[in-house]
Design a protein around this motif. Structure first.
Motif, PDB file in Angstrom:
ATOM      1  N   UNK A  41      -6.484 -82.542 -26.309  1.00  0.00           N
ATOM      2  CA  UNK A  41      -5.677 -83.118 -25.230  1.00  0.00           C
ATOM      3  C   UNK A  41      -6.340 -84.371 -24.660  1.00  0.00           C
ATOM      4  N   UNK A  42      -7.657 -84.317 -24.484  1.00  0.00           N
ATOM      5  CA  UNK A  42      -8.369 -85.464 -23.933  1.00  0.00           C
ATOM      6  C   UNK A  42      -8.329 -86.648 -24.907  1.00  0.00           C
ATOM      7  N   UNK A  43      -8.395 -86.359 -26.195  1.00  0.00           N
ATOM      8  CA  UNK A  43      -8.290 -87.431 -27.200  1.00  0.00           C
ATOM      9  C   UNK A  43      -6.920 -88.091 -27.149  1.00  0.00           C
ATOM     10  N   UNK A  44      -5.875 -87.291 -26.929  1.00  0.00           N
ATOM     11  CA  UNK A  44      -4.533 -87.852 -26.760  1.00  0.00           C
ATOM     12  C   UNK A  44      -4.471 -88.749 -25.528  1.00  0.00           C
ATOM     13  N   UNK A  45      -5.155 -88.320 -24.459  1.00  0.00           N
ATOM     14  CA  UNK A  45      -5.209 -89.139 -23.258  1.00  0.00           C
ATOM     15  C   UNK A  45      -5.877 -90.480 -23.511  1.00  0.00           C
ATOM     16  N   UNK A  46      -6.953 -90.474 -24.301  1.00  0.00           N
ATOM     17  CA  UNK A  46      -7.627 -91.732 -24.642  1.00  0.00           C
ATOM     18  C   UNK A  46      -6.685 -92.646 -25.419  1.00  0.00           C
TER      19      UNK A  46
END
Length: 378
Positions: free
Chosen positions: A82-87
């Motif tokens: 999820x955090x990678x998608x945010x990046x």
């Protein structure tokens, strides 16, 4: 029969309608955002506030949804995804705004047409789409993509004579003269090469976001939860960057009933919340290529909405380009439908073949049973 109709509606009609609706809301978002920036709204402020509004709106919804659903635990691997998608989402949006500063919104509109082609190529490389050059559906899909891109570029690059003049055109033009002068002056001093490179990088990253978002929602099938963590991650990433870039505290004070506040509220509700949620659901149902196919329609939608709501004149280039976009879009939809029908026919043939293979065993079983019955009777 009823189940088949319900499934067709869920897998074909609703996704089509939802994608068109999202493109319309995105065009509306672009329009109100441009009006807000002319009133002094900074795009850093806009990004951080919209992420925060979307996260706040989705928090109670995803909490109740997760309680009622049987979902896998939120492991470190899923949260990292999820955090990678945010990046990806934050960087792509940031590159887009910086690219517009170096160039113009017109160039940004033209660059949106890279999304279907880049998504299709990346999906093929990552084996999410099959590229069979001998297949008619694949050939038509490639041709439709090229037609759609050509039509969108025609809308942007060729104006032509006025076909229909809006009755409110004179008032609209006079009100927009400062904005037009500002864009023209900025274009004369801008670095088009750098701006074009940033915008191209943005839409390639959007294609990556489509693909990785589809993988994320396939692993964690809860769109509300995925989109909440996406916006939360974007807000966490955007907070230090935006606060450092905009140190003036007065720029963050937009809580007055004007276009700046309305654009932020609309962006948080219809952009970061509704738009991303519908795209995520579409990625889960139809895949990244299907969602990306609707991107070029935004130019035609913007032209129509500009004529109806903003008093813009209807030009020949806009009309021809919109017709070409529509034709290419329908070609793509036809190719996608043929691909789905081919997969359904193949599954049906496999089912019939397996049934035929099992039939002799059943006949032998019934035959032996009847012989045993006759013997027992004698």
């Amino acid at each position: 029969m009823g189940n088949w109709r319900e499934r067709a509606c869920y897998t074909e009609v609703i996704p089509f309608t939802a994608m068109i609706t999202v493109e319309c809301t995105n065009v509306g978002l672009s329009t109100i955002f441009k009006a807000a920036t002319l009133k002094g709204l900074n795009f850093h402020v806009f990004m951080l506030y919209t992420y925060g509004i979307a996260a706040i709106l989705l928090l109670p919804l995803c909490f109740f949804f997760r309680r009622k659903s049987d979902l896998p635990p939120l492991s470190f691997g899923i949260l990292a995804r999820f955090f990678s998608l945010g990046i990806l989402g934050f960087v792509s949006q940031y590159l887009g705004y910086v690219g517009i500063e170096y160039s113009t919104p017109t160039l940004a509109s033209a660059m949106t047409n890279l999304t279907p082609a880049s998504t299709f190529v990346l999906a093929v490389l990552l084996r999410m789409e099959k590229l069979e050059m001998k297949s008619l559906s694949t050939q038509v899909k490639i041709i439709g993509t090229l037609i759609t891109i050509a039509g969108a570029l025609l809308v942007v690059l060729y104006e032509g004579p006025v076909l229909i003049r809006s009755p409110t055109a004179s008032a609209s033009v006079s009100e927009q003269q400062p904005a037009i002068a500002m864009i023209t002056a900025g274009a004369e001093q801008s670095d088009w090469v750098k701006g074009g490179a940033l915008l191209a990088a943005q839409y390639v990253m959007v294609s990556l976001w489509y693909i990785f978002q589809a993988k994320a929602v396939a692993r964690y099938p809860a769109e509300l939860v995925v989109v909440f963590f996406y916006n939360l991650s974007c807000m966490i990433i955007a907070a230090p960057v935006c606060l450092i870039e905009v140190s003036n505290s007065s720029a963050w004070n937009i809580f007055k009933p004007d276009v700046r506040l309305y654009s932020v509220l609309y962006g948080g509700l219809m952009g970061s919340c509704f738009g991303v949620l519908v795209h995520t659901w579409g990625l889960h149902i139809k895949g990244p290529v299907y969602v990306a196919l609707f991107k070029p329609l935004s130019i035609a939608i913007a032209a129509v909405m500009g004529f109806i709501f903003l008093g813009d004149d209807l030009y020949l280039g806009c009309l021809i380009g919109s017709l070409i976009i529509s034709f290419g879009f329908y070609v793509l939809m036809w190719a996608k439908a043929q691909e789905v029908n081919g997969q359904t026919s193949q599954k049906r043939a496999e089912f019939v073949e397996s049934s035929a293979e099992n039939a002799p065993l059943l006949e032998a079983y019934h035959g032996s049973t009847s012989e045993e019955f006759q013997t027992a009777t004698v």
